[in-house]
Design an enzyme around this catalytic site. Sequence first.
Site, PDB file in Angstrom:
ATOM      1  N   GLU A  92       0.819  -1.212   0.000  1.00 25.65           N
ATOM      2  CA  GLU A  92       0.000   0.000   0.000  1.00 25.65           C
ATOM      3  C   GLU A  92       0.852   1.260   0.000  1.00 25.65           C
ATOM      4  OE1 GLU A  92      -2.722  -0.087   3.311  1.00 25.65           O
ATOM      5  OE2 GLU A  92      -3.075  -2.217   2.992  1.00 25.65           O
ATOM      6  N   CYS A 105       3.413   8.311   1.048  1.00 23.33           N
ATOM      7  CA  CYS A 105       3.835   7.420   2.112  1.00 23.33           C
ATOM      8  C   CYS A 105       3.998   6.048   1.464  1.00 23.33           C
ATOM      9  CB  CYS A 105       2.745   7.401   3.181  1.00 23.33           C
ATOM     10  SG  CYS A 105       3.028   6.182   4.460  1.00 23.33           S
ATOM     11  N   CYS A 112       5.178  -7.032   7.879  1.00 28.94           N
ATOM     12  CA  CYS A 112       6.138  -6.522   8.858  1.00 28.94           C
ATOM     13  C   CYS A 112       6.350  -7.578   9.938  1.00 28.94           C
ATOM     14  CB  CYS A 112       5.588  -5.247   9.495  1.00 28.94           C
ATOM     15  SG  CYS A 112       6.761  -4.379  10.554  1.00 28.94           S
ATOM     16  N   CYS A 116       3.627  -4.699  16.334  1.00 29.61           N
ATOM     17  CA  CYS A 116       3.107  -3.735  17.305  1.00 29.61           C
ATOM     18  C   CYS A 116       1.614  -4.036  17.477  1.00 29.61           C
ATOM     19  CB  CYS A 116       3.318  -2.313  16.802  1.00 29.61           C
ATOM     20  SG  CYS A 116       5.060  -1.915  16.527  1.00 29.61           S
ATOM     21  N   CYS A 119      -1.088  -2.108  15.362  1.00 30.40           N
ATOM     22  CA  CYS A 119      -0.858  -1.903  13.929  1.00 30.40           C
ATOM     23  C   CYS A 119      -1.470  -3.006  13.069  1.00 30.40           C
ATOM     24  CB  CYS A 119       0.640  -1.815  13.673  1.00 30.40           C
ATOM     25  SG  CYS A 119       1.066  -1.610  11.942  1.00 30.40           S
ATOM     26  N   GLY A 159       5.781  -2.083   6.807  1.00 33.44           N
ATOM     27  CA  GLY A 159       7.146  -2.563   6.992  1.00 33.44           C
ATOM     28  C   GLY A 159       7.995  -1.683   7.877  1.00 33.44           C
ATOM     29  N   GLU A 160       9.124  -2.220   8.296  1.00 37.52           N
ATOM     30  CA  GLU A 160      10.077  -1.493   9.137  1.00 37.52           C
ATOM     31  C   GLU A 160      11.311  -1.183   8.277  1.00 37.52           C
ATOM     32  OE1 GLU A 160      10.515   0.094  12.043  1.00 37.52           O
ATOM     33  OE2 GLU A 160      12.569   0.306  11.330  1.00 37.52           O
ATOM     34  N   SER A 191      10.588   6.519   9.090  1.00 37.71           N
ATOM     35  CA  SER A 191      10.002   6.224  10.397  1.00 37.71           C
ATOM     36  C   SER A 191      10.400   4.832  10.863  1.00 37.71           C
ATOM     37  CB  SER A 191       8.476   6.322  10.286  1.00 37.71           C
ATOM     38  OG  SER A 191       7.872   6.053  11.530  1.00 37.71           O
ATOM     39  N   SER A 214       8.909   5.935  16.319  1.00 36.47           N
ATOM     40  CA  SER A 214       7.610   5.571  16.874  1.00 36.47           C
ATOM     41  C   SER A 214       7.817   5.200  18.335  1.00 36.47           C
ATOM     42  CB  SER A 214       7.031   4.388  16.099  1.00 36.47           C
ATOM     43  OG  SER A 214       6.911   4.752  14.746  1.00 36.47           O
ATOM     44  N   ASN A 290      -5.549   4.868  15.414  1.00 37.62           N
ATOM     45  CA  ASN A 290      -6.531   4.390  14.469  1.00 37.62           C
ATOM     46  C   ASN A 290      -7.021   3.040  14.935  1.00 37.62           C
ATOM     47  OD1 ASN A 290      -7.586   4.896  11.740  1.00 37.62           O
ATOM     48  ND2 ASN A 290      -5.580   5.901  11.546  1.00 37.62           N
ATOM     49  N   CYS A 333      -1.864   2.838   6.720  1.00 40.51           N
ATOM     50  CA  CYS A 333      -1.388   1.674   5.961  1.00 40.51           C
ATOM     51  C   CYS A 333      -1.630   0.341   6.658  1.00 40.51           C
ATOM     52  CB  CYS A 333       0.087   1.836   5.682  1.00 40.51           C
ATOM     53  SG  CYS A 333       0.339   2.788   4.205  1.00 40.51           S
TER      54      CYS A 333
END
Length: 353
Positions: A92, A105, A112, A116, A119, A159-160, A191, A214, A290, A333
């Site tokens: 995305e 973005c 990922c 978290c 997420c 993703g990280e 990020s 984060s 969110n 995302c």
Amino acid sequence: MSRKDIKSMTLPEIKQEFAADGHAAFRALQVYHWLHRGVTSFDEMSDLSKAFRQQLAEKYTIANAVIEQKLESKLDDTIKYLFRLNDGEFVESVVMNYHHGRTICISTQVGCKMNCSFCATGKSGYSRNLAPSEMLAQIQSAQLDIGVRISNVVLMGMGEPLDNYDNVLRFLELVSSEEGLNIGMRHISLSTCGIVDKIYDLADKKLQLTLSVSLHAPNDEIRSRTMPVNHRWGVEELLKACRYYNKQTGRRISFEYAMISGVNDSDACARELAGRLKGTLSHVNLIPVNTVSGSGYKKSTTERLQKFTRILANSGITATVRRTLGSDINASCGQLRRRYQEEVADVESLHQK
Ligand code: SAH
């Protein structure tokens, strides 16, 4: 022999390889220009001979991001894309329209590993790293679709980025190259959830990009509950790396803090956070969390957000509440791929019945 991913190669690398293959020297820049304008096949490189295009197609592939789904917000100009990659995986990207230009973005991995708890991306699992070319392809496809130059990039999608460090660094080199999209480092943000050893490596590169961290909690107790990465590197270790980043680059760090009702949004949390951030060049971005299905988390109220901001401000920490864009299209995302996977799974299970 498998074909090589040419859009992940730098211009000097293409030059060198073309020279070794006996192609005229000026061909490298010509091909590089085409690749970075976002052509999806060698056949579109109309000023190359058919024979040369064929030779290229035998040796190389071009990584594409094909629009599978596009959602446009009715509330603002936010557009969310679900892209299909060459191997059929989905990622995305979100394009936002700010006064200073279009910002995209982008995703850096398919899924990922970080998990978290708040997420959506982690919930759909991890599949693989993205190649530098696939990060570029997201920008190129979106830019061609909207017909307006994209001037800013944030690596804040699925993703990280620091878990895909080498590819991300190569992407940064490519996207900022003058002969390519030419998006300068000052227009790029990265990020991370806090992969501390890689923050040190990145700091030593002294790039002028913006690092977002984060944080989402003022202490290990809360952070370990929501972010498993905190078991590996705790808050103090993370902030120490951030101060090193400040020192090496002279750049302020942007701390992301998703406000989750009853979890990390108390006055005590605000005071603890302010204490921790003393001595770090920072800015805090407060984001009402969110709600992701299955997480059980709720957004903090507006009053809570205001009070939290005030406490930080009184301690000299600048904080802003992030404006929510594209809320009608679920613009954050991870949610679209997940829903898409669920739909595909539903269709598959229907077929099996
Ligand atoms: N892995 C990187 C970048 C991708 S996540 C990172 O962790 O920073 C992009 C940002 O969205 C991160 O700050 C992440 O913590 C935040 N985020 C993820 N899910 C969220 C949610 N449900 N509500 C608010 N922010 C969320």
